[in-house]
Design a protein around this motif. Structure first.
Motif, mmCIF file in Angstrom:
data_model
loop_
_atom_site.group_PDB
_atom_site.id
_atom_site.type_symbol
_atom_site.label_atom_id
_atom_site.label_comp_id
_atom_site.label_asym_id
_atom_site.label_seq_id
_atom_site.Cartn_x
_atom_site.Cartn_y
_atom_site.Cartn_z
ATOM 1 N N ARG A 126 28.805 76.557 41.007
ATOM 2 C CA ARG A 126 29.105 76.324 39.592
ATOM 3 C C ARG A 126 29.894 75.041 39.446
ATOM 4 O O ARG A 126 31.111 75.035 39.501
ATOM 5 C CB ARG A 126 29.852 77.516 39.026
ATOM 6 C CG ARG A 126 28.991 78.756 39.027
ATOM 7 C CD ARG A 126 29.762 79.970 38.631
ATOM 8 N NE ARG A 126 30.142 79.979 37.233
ATOM 9 C CZ ARG A 126 30.847 80.957 36.692
ATOM 10 N NH1 ARG A 126 31.244 81.962 37.429
ATOM 11 N NH2 ARG A 126 31.169 80.920 35.417
ATOM 12 N N ASP A 129 30.633 69.273 36.556
ATOM 13 C CA ASP A 129 30.216 67.908 36.219
ATOM 14 C C ASP A 129 30.192 67.650 34.708
ATOM 15 O O ASP A 129 30.510 66.550 34.255
ATOM 16 C CB ASP A 129 28.834 67.611 36.843
ATOM 17 C CG ASP A 129 27.789 68.626 36.434
ATOM 18 O OD1 ASP A 129 28.083 69.827 36.497
ATOM 19 O OD2 ASP A 129 26.686 68.224 36.025
ATOM 20 N N SER A 171 27.293 74.253 28.115
ATOM 21 C CA SER A 171 28.273 74.958 28.957
ATOM 22 C C SER A 171 29.454 75.420 28.110
ATOM 23 O O SER A 171 30.037 74.632 27.347
ATOM 24 C CB SER A 171 28.750 74.018 30.064
ATOM 25 O OG SER A 171 30.058 74.354 30.480
ATOM 26 N N ASP A 314 26.074 87.852 31.097
ATOM 27 C CA ASP A 314 27.070 88.824 31.560
ATOM 28 C C ASP A 314 26.623 90.276 31.355
ATOM 29 O O ASP A 314 27.244 91.188 31.893
ATOM 30 C CB ASP A 314 28.416 88.597 30.843
ATOM 31 C CG ASP A 314 29.131 87.360 31.360
ATOM 32 O OD1 ASP A 314 28.710 86.812 32.393
ATOM 33 O OD2 ASP A 314 30.115 86.931 30.728
ATOM 34 N N VAL A 336 20.568 81.427 33.099
ATOM 35 C CA VAL A 336 21.859 80.734 32.975
ATOM 36 C C VAL A 336 22.457 80.414 34.342
ATOM 37 O O VAL A 336 22.919 79.294 34.582
ATOM 38 C CB VAL A 336 22.845 81.555 32.108
ATOM 39 C CG1 VAL A 336 24.205 80.870 32.020
ATOM 40 C CG2 VAL A 336 22.268 81.772 30.709
#
Ligand code: UD1
Length: 438
Positions: A126, A129, A171, A314, A336
Motif C-alpha cells: 500500500r 505515492d 485514495s 471493507d 480496490v
C-alpha cells in the motif's frame, strides 16, 4: 494471544447501537494538530487504533485528554499549541498505517516532518505515492533516506502554495492528507478525482468549523481556499458504516432480526441493495435500519468492490461469509486492493467452497460451515470469521483477534446482547498485541 470462541446459537435478535466511525475519527484526531487552540471530538470509539493515534499526537507534544461523560460516550480533547517534535515514531507507524495522516497537518503547521514509511501489509503493498504527489504539488520537497524507510518532507520557507492536484485513484488517505495540508496553504487548492467517502465529508465539516474554507467534499472535486490560521472546534464523529454493515450481515447470515440504531442508511446503500438482491428484508425505520433475514429463501448475488459510493472493500469479506450460506453461486470481485482474499483459505477451512482467480472469488452457496481453528487475517476478515462462526456447526476458534479490536468497539459484548454465543479467552502469559493497521 487472546482468542474468540464462537458457537452457533441460532438467529440473532435485538437492538444494536453503532459506535463512532474508526476511519473518520483517525483523520479528525490528526486534524487537531492544525491549530494551537483546543479541539474536542465526541463519540470517540474505544479502539486500539484510537490509542495509537492518541500516542502519535502526544509524541509530537500535543496535550491529549480522553474522557467519558455520563452517557459513557468518550470525548477526546487535544491542544497542540506546542509541537516539540516533527518526527513520527517508527513503532506507531508500523502499528497503524493511518498514522501517516499526521503528515498533512504537520507540514501545514510546522513546514516539515519526518515519517517512517508504512510499508506493505496483509492486503497488498500500500504505497503513499499519491499523498506525496499531492504534497509535492503544494511545494513540498520529499527527501528519501538511502534505505527508503524514512522520508523527510520540507515545505518552501514561505509555506505551502495551493495548486490543482489530480489523483490517479480516489485514495481516501491521500485526499484527507492533502485536504488537511491545503487548509493553511497560500491560495486555492483543487483536488480532482478526490475520494467521496462520508469520512472525507466528516473531516471537511470539522475543518470548516475550525475556520477552513472547503467546498465540494463528498464530490470528486474539492476546492480549498487557504486561510492564515485555524481555531478550536467541537465535533461529533459520524457513526461507523462498516460496523453498521457488519451487523446487517449478522442478521442476514443467522436469519435473524436486528434493529441497528445510530446508523446512517445513506452511507450503506450498496449493502442495502445487495442484501435485497439476496431476498433479505431491509427497512429504513425512524430509529435506524431494521434487517430481517428470516422471511424468505435467500439467494446468491455478485459483488464488486469500488471506491464510495460503490460497494466497500471493507465489507467484501463479511459479505463473502454470508454468500457461502445462500442458494446459488456468487462472484466477488475486489478492485480496490490487490491482495484481499486472505480470508478465503480460512472460510474454506470451515467447509466453505470458494475458489479464486486473480482478483475474483467464486463462492459456492448453501455450504454447511463447520467450526474450525481459524485466523483473523485482517480487521474485516476477523469480522467475517465471527459471522461464519455464528452459523457453523460446532466450535470456531479465532486467533489474532487484535485485528478485530483495532476497529470494532465492544464487538463481543454487542454480539452477546443479540444472543450470540461468543467468548473472548485470554490464555495465561498473554500480552496485549498491536499490529499493522488498515
Ligand atoms: C482507507 C480506510 C480503509 C479502506 C480504504 C479503502 C482508513 C483509516 N482506512 O484506507 O479501511 O479499506 O480506505 O476504502 O480510512 N493507493 C496507492 N497510492 C497511494 C494511496 C493509495 O496506490 O498513495 C492505493 C492503495 O494501495 C489501495 C487503494 O489505493 O490499493 C485504496 O487506498 P486508499 O483509498 O488510500 O485507502 P486507505 O486510505 O489506506
Amino acid at each position: 494471544m487472546a482468542k474468540l470462541i464462537v458457537e452457533n446459537n441460532g438467529p440473532l435478535h435485538g437492538i444494536v447501537e453503532i459506535s463512532g466511525a474508526k476511519n473518520a475519527v483517525l483523520p479528525l484526531m490528526a486534524a487537531t494538530l492544525l491549530t494551537d487552540e483546543k479541539c474536542s471530538i465526541n463519540g470517540i470509539p474505544d479502539l486500539t487504533d484510537v490509542f495509537v493515534m492518541k500516542d502519535m499526537l502526544t509524541s509530537f507534544g500535543a496535550k491529549v485528554k480522553a474522557e467519558k461523560d455520563d452517557n459513557g460516550i468518550s470525548r477526546i480533547d487535544v491542544q497542540a499549541d506546542d509541537i516539540t517534535n516533527i518526527r513520527g515514531s517508527k513503532e506507531l507507524v508500523s502499528e497503524m498505517r493511518a498514522s501517516t495522516m499526521v503528515m498533512g497537518p504537520l507540514l501545514a503547521k510546522c513546514g516539515r516532518c519526518v515519517m517512517p514509511l508504512p510499508g506493505g501489509c496483509a492486503i497488498g503493498s500500500r504505497p503513499i505515492d499519491l499523498h506525496l504527489k499531492g504534497f509535492k504539488a503544494l511545494g513540498v520537497t520529499v527527501i528519501e533516506n538511502s534505505d527508503e524507510s524514512v522520508i523527510s518532507l520540507v515545505t518552501y520557507a514561505e509555506g505551502l502554495k495551493g495548486d490543482i492536484i489530480y489523483l490517479d485513484f480516489p485514495s481516501v488517505g491521500a485526499t484527507e492528507n492533502i485536504l488537511m495540508a491545503a487548509t493553511l496553504a497560500k491560495g486555492t487548492t483543487v483536488i480532482e478525482n478526490a475520494a467521496k467517502e462520508p469520512e472525507i465529508v466528516d473531516l471537511a465539516n470539522l475543518l470548516n468549523k475550525m475556520g477552513a474554507k472547503i467546498k465540494g467534499a463528498g464530490t470528486d472535486t474539492i476546492r480549498i481556499t487557504g486561510v492564515d490560521k485555524l481555531h478550536g472546534a467541537v465535533h461529533t464523529v459520524i457513526p461507523d458504516r462498516i460496523e453498521t454493515a457488519t451487523f446487517m450481515l449478522a442478521a442476514a447470515i443467522t436469519r435473524g432480526k436486528i434493529l441497528i440504531k445510530n446508523a446512517i442508511p445513506g452511507h450503506v446503500r450498496p449493502i442495502i441493495a445487495k442484501l435485497k438482491e439476496c431476498n433479505v428484508d431491509v427497512e429504513i425505520v425512524d430509529e435506524g435500519i431494521y434487517v430481517n433475514g428470516a422471511n424468505k429463501e435467500l439467494v446468491a448475488t455478485d459483488i464488486k468492490t469500488l471506491p464510495y459510493p460503490g460497494f466497500p472493500t471493507d465489507i467484501q469479506s463479511p459479505f463473502m461469509a454470508f454468500l457461502t450460506t445462500v442458494d446459488g453461486e456468487s462472484k466477488v470481485k475486489e478492485t480496490v486492493f490487490e491482495n484481499r482474499f486472505m480470508h478465503v483459505n480460512e472460510l474454506n477451512r470451515m467447509g466453505a467452497k470458494i475458489s479464486t482467480r486473480d482478483r475474483e472469488a467464486f463462492v459456492h452457496g448453501n455450504t454447511k460451515l463447520v467450526g474450525a481453528k481459524v485466523r483473523a487475517t485482517d480487521l474485516r476478515a476477523g469480522a467475517a470469521m465471527v459471522l461464519a462462526g455464528l452459523v457453523a456447526e460446532g466450535v470456531t476458534e479465532i486467533s489474532e483477534i487484535y485485528h478485530i479490536e483495532r476497529g470494532y468497539e465492544n464487538f463481543t459484548k454487542k454480539m452477546k446482547n443479540l444472543g450470540a454465543k461468543i467468548e473472548r479467552v485470554v490464555e495465561e502469559g498473554d500480552k496485549v498485541e498491536r499490529h499493522v493497521g488498515i
